[in-house]
Design a protein around this motif. Sequence first.
Motif, PDB file in Angstrom:
ATOM      1  N   LEU A 107       0.826  -1.204   0.000  1.00  0.00           N
ATOM      2  CA  LEU A 107       0.000   0.000   0.000  1.00  0.00           C
ATOM      3  C   LEU A 107       0.858   1.250   0.000  1.00  0.00           C
ATOM      4  O   LEU A 107       1.969   1.275   0.539  1.00  0.00           O
ATOM      5  CB  LEU A 107      -0.881   0.051   1.254  1.00  0.00           C
ATOM      6  CG  LEU A 107      -1.991  -0.961   1.396  1.00  0.00           C
ATOM      7  CD1 LEU A 107      -2.696  -0.781   2.727  1.00  0.00           C
ATOM      8  CD2 LEU A 107      -2.970  -0.849   0.247  1.00  0.00           C
ATOM      9  N   ARG A 108       0.307   2.304  -0.579  1.00  0.00           N
ATOM     10  CA  ARG A 108       0.874   3.642  -0.483  1.00  0.00           C
ATOM     11  C   ARG A 108      -0.163   4.497   0.235  1.00  0.00           C
ATOM     12  O   ARG A 108      -1.359   4.406  -0.042  1.00  0.00           O
ATOM     13  CB  ARG A 108       1.166   4.214  -1.863  1.00  0.00           C
ATOM     14  CG  ARG A 108       1.729   5.629  -1.809  1.00  0.00           C
ATOM     15  CD  ARG A 108       1.943   6.203  -3.193  1.00  0.00           C
ATOM     16  NE  ARG A 108       2.272   7.604  -3.106  1.00  0.00           N
ATOM     17  CZ  ARG A 108       3.483   8.118  -3.359  1.00  0.00           C
ATOM     18  NH1 ARG A 108       4.462   7.329  -3.731  1.00  0.00           N
ATOM     19  NH2 ARG A 108       3.697   9.410  -3.254  1.00  0.00           N
ATOM     20  N   PHE A 109       0.314   5.327   1.160  1.00  0.00           N
ATOM     21  CA  PHE A 109      -0.543   6.259   1.886  1.00  0.00           C
ATOM     22  C   PHE A 109      -0.073   7.667   1.544  1.00  0.00           C
ATOM     23  O   PHE A 109       1.092   8.005   1.746  1.00  0.00           O
ATOM     24  CB  PHE A 109      -0.435   6.022   3.394  1.00  0.00           C
ATOM     25  CG  PHE A 109      -1.230   6.997   4.220  1.00  0.00           C
ATOM     26  CD1 PHE A 109      -2.581   6.802   4.432  1.00  0.00           C
ATOM     27  CD2 PHE A 109      -0.617   8.100   4.784  1.00  0.00           C
ATOM     28  CE1 PHE A 109      -3.311   7.698   5.194  1.00  0.00           C
ATOM     29  CE2 PHE A 109      -1.339   9.003   5.548  1.00  0.00           C
ATOM     30  CZ  PHE A 109      -2.685   8.803   5.754  1.00  0.00           C
ATOM     31  N   ASP A 110      -0.977   8.483   1.004  1.00  0.00           N
ATOM     32  CA  ASP A 110      -0.664   9.873   0.677  1.00  0.00           C
ATOM     33  C   ASP A 110      -1.418  10.786   1.621  1.00  0.00           C
ATOM     34  O   ASP A 110      -2.655  10.719   1.720  1.00  0.00           O
ATOM     35  CB  ASP A 110      -1.043  10.183  -0.778  1.00  0.00           C
ATOM     36  CG  ASP A 110      -0.097   9.496  -1.753  1.00  0.00           C
ATOM     37  OD1 ASP A 110       1.101   9.799  -1.712  1.00  0.00           O
ATOM     38  OD2 ASP A 110      -0.566   8.649  -2.539  1.00  0.00           O
ATOM     39  N   ALA A 111      -0.672  11.649   2.322  1.00  0.00           N
ATOM     40  CA  ALA A 111      -1.249  12.547   3.322  1.00  0.00           C
ATOM     41  C   ALA A 111      -2.075  13.648   2.682  1.00  0.00           C
ATOM     42  O   ALA A 111      -1.742  14.140   1.601  1.00  0.00           O
ATOM     43  CB  ALA A 111      -0.137  13.162   4.161  1.00  0.00           C
TER      44      ALA A 111
END
Length: 159
Positions: A107-111
């Motif tokens: 997964l990638r989490f973008d703020a």
Amino acid sequence: TKRIFSQTTGYVEIAGDRKVWDGALAGFDFSEGHLPRHTQWNWAFALLPQNAEVRALNFCTGNNLGGANENATWSGSQFQKTPAVRFEAIKDGSAKAWKITSQEVDLRFDAVCEHTEKNNLIVAKSEFSQVFGVFSGTLQQNRRIENAPGILEIQDTLW
């Protein structure tokens, strides 16, 4: 302790714009008991729409676990544990991005926005961030999620 799929009531109002949340789903997490003198963890949590294949995800690393693994996803009401994950800050020029990976998770989490506290009170010192953003990537059995809203928490406390 985890609670997911809890019904909400109420509203949020920002600059005169009121959003009613009656009937929305929510989740919350809280620690019970006495934590160690030094706690460090990363935690990620998201609830997805009711028609999504994956309905919720919860991933954590850190010494608050006491050797346990609280990593899991929910599909419908089915709970599925996942192996230990790794959190890694991405340094690609993007605004606060993270990778969360394991044998079954990519997964990638973008703020989007962040609440951060840094305290040094002599008897206790803490750095704490709660970051709201979106998750995209794959989970077990190559299930894909895109732009799923959620939270990532970073904690480092010494007392």
